[in-house]
Design a protein around this motif. Sequence first.
Motif, short mmCIF file in Angstrom:
data_model
loop_
_atom_site.label_atom_id
_atom_site.label_comp_id
_atom_site.label_asym_id
_atom_site.label_seq_id
_atom_site.Cartn_x
_atom_site.Cartn_y
_atom_site.Cartn_z
N ASP A 55 -9.11 0.74 1.24
CA ASP A 55 -8.21 0.48 2.37
C ASP A 55 -8.92 0.97 3.64
O ASP A 55 -9.18 2.16 3.78
CB ASP A 55 -6.89 1.22 2.13
CG ASP A 55 -6.02 1.35 3.37
OD1 ASP A 55 -6.21 0.57 4.32
OD2 ASP A 55 -5.14 2.24 3.39
N CYS B 6 0.85 -1.19 0.00
CA CYS B 6 0.00 0.00 0.00
C CYS B 6 0.88 1.24 0.00
O CYS B 6 1.88 1.30 0.74
CB CYS B 6 -0.91 0.03 1.23
SG CYS B 6 -1.97 -1.43 1.40
N LYS C 86 -0.22 -5.04 3.94
CA LYS C 86 -1.32 -5.76 4.56
C LYS C 86 -1.15 -7.24 4.24
O LYS C 86 -0.62 -7.60 3.18
CB LYS C 86 -2.67 -5.27 4.02
CG LYS C 86 -3.06 -3.85 4.45
CD LYS C 86 -4.38 -3.46 3.84
CE LYS C 86 -4.77 -2.02 4.16
NZ LYS C 86 -5.57 -1.88 5.37
N LYS D 123 -3.59 -0.71 10.30
CA LYS D 123 -3.76 -0.96 8.87
C LYS D 123 -4.01 -2.42 8.50
O LYS D 123 -4.72 -2.70 7.55
CB LYS D 123 -2.51 -0.46 8.12
CG LYS D 123 -2.40 1.06 8.02
CD LYS D 123 -3.43 1.61 7.03
CE LYS D 123 -3.19 3.05 6.69
NZ LYS D 123 -4.18 3.58 5.71
N THR E 167 -8.87 1.74 7.62
CA THR E 167 -7.82 2.15 8.56
C THR E 167 -8.44 2.38 9.94
O THR E 167 -9.39 3.16 10.06
CB THR E 167 -7.14 3.45 8.10
OG1 THR E 167 -6.58 3.26 6.80
CG2 THR E 167 -6.04 3.87 9.07
N TRP F 192 2.58 0.87 11.99
CA TRP F 192 1.15 1.09 11.83
C TRP F 192 0.35 -0.20 11.77
O TRP F 192 -0.85 -0.17 11.45
CB TRP F 192 0.88 1.84 10.52
CG TRP F 192 1.45 3.20 10.41
CD1 TRP F 192 2.19 3.88 11.34
CD2 TRP F 192 1.31 4.08 9.29
NE1 TRP F 192 2.53 5.12 10.86
CE2 TRP F 192 2.01 5.26 9.61
CE3 TRP F 192 0.69 3.96 8.06
CZ2 TRP F 192 2.08 6.33 8.71
CZ3 TRP F 192 0.76 5.02 7.17
CH2 TRP F 192 1.44 6.19 7.50
N GLN G 44 -3.86 3.87 14.46
CA GLN G 44 -2.76 4.40 13.65
C GLN G 44 -2.18 5.68 14.28
O GLN G 44 -0.96 5.85 14.36
CB GLN G 44 -3.24 4.71 12.23
CG GLN G 44 -2.13 5.20 11.31
CD GLN G 44 -2.66 5.82 10.03
OE1 GLN G 44 -3.71 6.47 10.05
NE2 GLN G 44 -1.95 5.64 8.94
#
Length: 233
Positions: free
Chosen positions: A112, A31, A57, A133, A114, A129, A119
């Motif tokens: 995506d 990502c 991820k 994530k 989050t 993160w 985060q």
Amino acid sequence: MTHDLLFDAPMPPAIPIEGEAQEFPVRRIFCVGRNYAAHAAEMGNQVDREAPFYFTKSAHALCLSGMTIPYPLGTEDCHYEMEFVVAIGTEAFRVSEDAALGAVYGYACGIDLTRRDLQAAAKEKRRPWDLGKDFENAALIAPMTKAETFGQPGAQHISLTHNGRTVQEARLSDMVWSVPELIAHLSRFYHLLPGDLIYTGTPAGVGPIAPGSALTGHIDGLHPVTVSFGEAE
């Protein structure tokens, strides 16, 4: 060589492909962070124009379009981020920008997710993160369109609606780092292989979801991505 495994290994997640009976198995998910200047600004950041940066991820974070999923665990502030997804179809290692698109199998709409509160806590402590994530159902994706059908990424419109209201809009040409630049750069650090996905970043307008939220993401020439959220488990 055969292996006597302690338990059955899971099958890789796979993405339907327009016009094909076979599906695209997913190997890794890269990502790109802060790839739209307006999104970087809304998050209080500046774009690093020296080089793109990435997070990853797990492949098993993938979630196919059309699902109703639980609100993510461990967060009170989960955000949507609409993205253009690139699927690698041939090995790419130290490729030039001119040759980079030759490694692409297809493209798809993706979102995506989050856990923004997690985060932010990690950023404050200068920690990775991962909790924010990389979690279950955090990489949403629509059926894939082959590269030769889609053509080259450029001025295509990208957008997302939240409960019917448009919240994100841009052009793929607004990306700070283009698809060829991203593939060429990543291929200096990894042997990119068939099954790898690149989520190329999100435009401005990200925001929170809640149980009952419904998202629909569009990119010109691609299948839309949709998802609805139920109560947390």
